[in-house]
Design a protein around this motif. Structure first.
Motif, PDB file in Angstrom:
ATOM      1  N   ASN A  85      -4.038   9.893   5.210  1.00  0.00           N
ATOM      2  CA  ASN A  85      -4.306   8.645   4.504  1.00  0.00           C
ATOM      3  C   ASN A  85      -2.981   8.015   4.106  1.00  0.00           C
ATOM      4  O   ASN A  85      -2.258   8.550   3.260  1.00  0.00           O
ATOM      5  CB  ASN A  85      -5.176   8.914   3.272  1.00  0.00           C
ATOM      6  CG  ASN A  85      -5.639   7.642   2.597  1.00  0.00           C
ATOM      7  OD1 ASN A  85      -4.832   6.892   2.049  1.00  0.00           O
ATOM      8  ND2 ASN A  85      -6.942   7.401   2.621  1.00  0.00           N
ATOM      9  N   ASP A  87      -2.358   5.239   2.482  1.00  0.00           N
ATOM     10  CA  ASP A  87      -2.312   4.650   1.147  1.00  0.00           C
ATOM     11  C   ASP A  87      -2.049   5.706   0.073  1.00  0.00           C
ATOM     12  O   ASP A  87      -1.188   5.517  -0.798  1.00  0.00           O
ATOM     13  CB  ASP A  87      -3.611   3.906   0.859  1.00  0.00           C
ATOM     14  CG  ASP A  87      -3.774   2.687   1.741  1.00  0.00           C
ATOM     15  OD1 ASP A  87      -3.405   1.582   1.322  1.00  0.00           O
ATOM     16  OD2 ASP A  87      -4.250   2.851   2.878  1.00  0.00           O
ATOM     17  N   SER A  88      -2.785   6.809   0.128  1.00  0.00           N
ATOM     18  CA  SER A  88      -2.586   7.845  -0.876  1.00  0.00           C
ATOM     19  C   SER A  88      -1.235   8.525  -0.700  1.00  0.00           C
ATOM     20  O   SER A  88      -0.588   8.903  -1.692  1.00  0.00           O
ATOM     21  CB  SER A  88      -3.717   8.873  -0.820  1.00  0.00           C
ATOM     22  OG  SER A  88      -3.772   9.511   0.448  1.00  0.00           O
ATOM     23  N   THR A  89      -0.782   8.668   0.546  1.00  0.00           N
ATOM     24  CA  THR A  89       0.529   9.274   0.780  1.00  0.00           C
ATOM     25  C   THR A  89       1.638   8.368   0.261  1.00  0.00           C
ATOM     26  O   THR A  89       2.607   8.835  -0.354  1.00  0.00           O
ATOM     27  CB  THR A  89       0.740   9.552   2.277  1.00  0.00           C
ATOM     28  OG1 THR A  89      -0.311  10.388   2.764  1.00  0.00           O
ATOM     29  CG2 THR A  89       2.078  10.257   2.509  1.00  0.00           C
ATOM     30  N   ALA A  90       1.507   7.062   0.490  1.00  0.00           N
ATOM     31  CA  ALA A  90       2.509   6.115  -0.006  1.00  0.00           C
ATOM     32  C   ALA A  90       2.548   6.114  -1.527  1.00  0.00           C
ATOM     33  O   ALA A  90       3.622   6.067  -2.144  1.00  0.00           O
ATOM     34  CB  ALA A  90       2.221   4.722   0.528  1.00  0.00           C
ATOM     35  N   GLN A  91       1.379   6.159  -2.147  1.00  0.00           N
ATOM     36  CA  GLN A  91       1.335   6.191  -3.602  1.00  0.00           C
ATOM     37  C   GLN A  91       2.024   7.447  -4.135  1.00  0.00           C
ATOM     38  O   GLN A  91       2.814   7.383  -5.082  1.00  0.00           O
ATOM     39  CB  GLN A  91      -0.111   6.151  -4.091  1.00  0.00           C
ATOM     40  CG  GLN A  91      -0.233   6.189  -5.615  1.00  0.00           C
ATOM     41  CD  GLN A  91      -1.675   6.106  -6.090  1.00  0.00           C
ATOM     42  OE1 GLN A  91      -2.556   5.707  -5.345  1.00  0.00           O
ATOM     43  NE2 GLN A  91      -1.913   6.489  -7.332  1.00  0.00           N
ATOM     44  N   ARG A  92       1.741   8.583  -3.514  1.00  0.00           N
ATOM     45  CA  ARG A  92       2.362   9.838  -3.930  1.00  0.00           C
ATOM     46  C   ARG A  92       3.867   9.800  -3.706  1.00  0.00           C
ATOM     47  O   ARG A  92       4.640  10.279  -4.546  1.00  0.00           O
ATOM     48  CB  ARG A  92       1.735  10.999  -3.157  1.00  0.00           C
ATOM     49  CG  ARG A  92       2.323  12.376  -3.475  1.00  0.00           C
ATOM     50  CD  ARG A  92       2.182  12.718  -4.931  1.00  0.00           C
ATOM     51  NE  ARG A  92       2.645  14.078  -5.194  1.00  0.00           N
ATOM     52  CZ  ARG A  92       3.082  14.496  -6.372  1.00  0.00           C
ATOM     53  NH1 ARG A  92       3.076  13.668  -7.414  1.00  0.00           N
ATOM     54  NH2 ARG A  92       3.480  15.744  -6.529  1.00  0.00           N
ATOM     55  N   GLY A  94       5.816   7.207  -3.833  1.00  0.00           N
ATOM     56  CA  GLY A  94       6.402   6.410  -4.903  1.00  0.00           C
ATOM     57  C   GLY A  94       6.502   7.183  -6.202  1.00  0.00           C
ATOM     58  O   GLY A  94       7.504   7.094  -6.928  1.00  0.00           O
ATOM     59  N   GLU A  95       5.481   7.961  -6.489  1.00  0.00           N
ATOM     60  CA  GLU A  95       5.496   8.783  -7.705  1.00  0.00           C
ATOM     61  C   GLU A  95       6.601   9.825  -7.652  1.00  0.00           C
ATOM     62  O   GLU A  95       7.151  10.217  -8.701  1.00  0.00           O
ATOM     63  CB  GLU A  95       4.137   9.466  -7.887  1.00  0.00           C
ATOM     64  CG  GLU A  95       2.986   8.512  -8.155  1.00  0.00           C
ATOM     65  CD  GLU A  95       1.623   9.176  -8.054  1.00  0.00           C
ATOM     66  OE1 GLU A  95       0.629   8.513  -8.396  1.00  0.00           O
ATOM     67  OE2 GLU A  95       1.568  10.356  -7.614  1.00  0.00           O
ATOM     68  N   LEU A 100       9.439   2.301  -1.409  1.00  0.00           N
ATOM     69  CA  LEU A 100       8.571   1.757  -0.368  1.00  0.00           C
ATOM     70  C   LEU A 100       9.054   0.368   0.006  1.00  0.00           C
ATOM     71  O   LEU A 100       9.190  -0.502  -0.862  1.00  0.00           O
ATOM     72  CB  LEU A 100       7.128   1.692  -0.854  1.00  0.00           C
ATOM     73  CG  LEU A 100       6.487   3.035  -1.238  1.00  0.00           C
ATOM     74  CD1 LEU A 100       5.064   2.799  -1.731  1.00  0.00           C
ATOM     75  CD2 LEU A 100       6.490   3.993  -0.064  1.00  0.00           C
ATOM     76  N   PRO A 103       3.928  -2.332   1.237  1.00  0.00           N
ATOM     77  CA  PRO A 103       2.688  -1.573   1.074  1.00  0.00           C
ATOM     78  C   PRO A 103       2.175  -1.137   2.443  1.00  0.00           C
ATOM     79  O   PRO A 103       2.506  -1.747   3.476  1.00  0.00           O
ATOM     80  CB  PRO A 103       1.734  -2.579   0.426  1.00  0.00           C
ATOM     81  CG  PRO A 103       2.607  -3.677  -0.091  1.00  0.00           C
ATOM     82  CD  PRO A 103       3.791  -3.728   0.807  1.00  0.00           C
ATOM     83  N   THR A 114       3.475   2.712   6.753  1.00  0.00           N
ATOM     84  CA  THR A 114       4.482   2.065   5.937  1.00  0.00           C
ATOM     85  C   THR A 114       5.820   2.744   6.184  1.00  0.00           C
ATOM     86  O   THR A 114       5.886   3.827   6.786  1.00  0.00           O
ATOM     87  CB  THR A 114       4.132   2.078   4.438  1.00  0.00           C
ATOM     88  OG1 THR A 114       4.999   1.172   3.746  1.00  0.00           O
ATOM     89  CG2 THR A 114       4.302   3.462   3.834  1.00  0.00           C
TER      90      THR A 114
END
Length: 263
Positions: A85, A87-92, A94-95, A100, A103, A114
């Protein structure tokens, strides 16, 4: 020859060249690795070239846009990691401190991706496959077999990638060099050399290694085709022979001839 129909999450799945002269790059890699190419429309006036080897995709190239070139983005090979995924990988990511550049977005019906820079500055991409899973062949001349991360902060990079992709990153048995090996689900996919091995002033980056059965001959051929040789064929005891070169436009990559491929 081993064909690939899918890539495990966390594995390198695609390799993409951003260049300043797409036509010249196609000629160089076709002559060096016997790749063929197919061109597809990409945005306003752009062309995306897919490289083929024995009827299977091995990578691609495109022309850096004027804004990228004016900002000093050099010709380079970009590595993609397969994820379930984007989206979830990109969010993680960033955390965990990654930058990034955009998006996650869909690449038509082929996949979702991304591009980011890890917390030490090395650029890498993630790919959520849909109709396109990535490379389709491995283990033959002209296919990527390994990737090294050159970074100024090995511990920070190790923590980031192990947390993001679940990689196991550790020293090899009976290896006191400080080189760390990267494993994805038990498979060796790359490594991280000690920071002191880095050339001063070179930004953190990923380096793709292409499998060859005769490293010295491939280096010689690359030179004849206009490549710059940064490190000539060099044998590592009990490992194999490697070299580091740049294509005529300046994109850097490595060659690797394992012991098993020695003549």
């Amino acid at each position: 020859m081993p064909n690939i129909d899918s890539h495990n999450p966390g594995s390198f799945c695609w390799f993409e060249l951003g260049t300043t002269d797409q036509a010249a790059a196609k000629q160089f890699y076709s002559a060096l690795f016997d790749w063929t190419s197919e061109d597809f429309p990409m945005g306003p006036g752009g062309t995306y070239t897919m490289f083929n080897l024995n009827g299977r995709y091995v990578g691609a190239c495109y022309t850096l846009n004027p804004a990228q070139q004016s900002e000093g983005v050099p010709p380079h090979w970009n590595l993609y990691v397969s994820v379930e995924n984007a989206d979830s990988t990109a969010q993680r990511a960033g955390e965990l401190g990654a930058k990034l550049y955009m998006p996650p977005f869909d690449v038509m019906e082929f996949g979702r991706m991304t591009i980011m820079a890890d917390p030490t500055g090395a650029v890498i991409s993630i790919w959520q496959p849909k109709q396109h899973s990535g490379t389709g062949i491995t283990g033959v001349d002209g296919t990527v077999c390994w990737a090294d991360l050159s970074t100024t902060d090995v511990d920070k990079a190790k923590n980031f990638y192990s947390s993001l992709f679940g990689w196991s990153i550790k020293a090899g048995e009976h290896d006191a060099s400080g080189y760390l090996h990267i494993f994805n689900k038990g498979a060796g996919i790359g490594g991280i050399p000690p920071a002191e091995y880095r050339k001063a002033g070179v930004p953190p980056h990923w380096l793709a290694y292409y499998f060859v059965s005769d490293c010295a001959a491939t280096v010689s051929k690359a030179g004849e085709l206009g490549a710059r040789i940064y490190m000539d064929s060099h044998t590592i005891p009990n490992v194999g022979t490697m070299a580091i070169i740049a294509d005529p436009q300046g994109a850097v990559f490595a060659l690797f001839q394992p012991l098993a491929a020695a003549a």
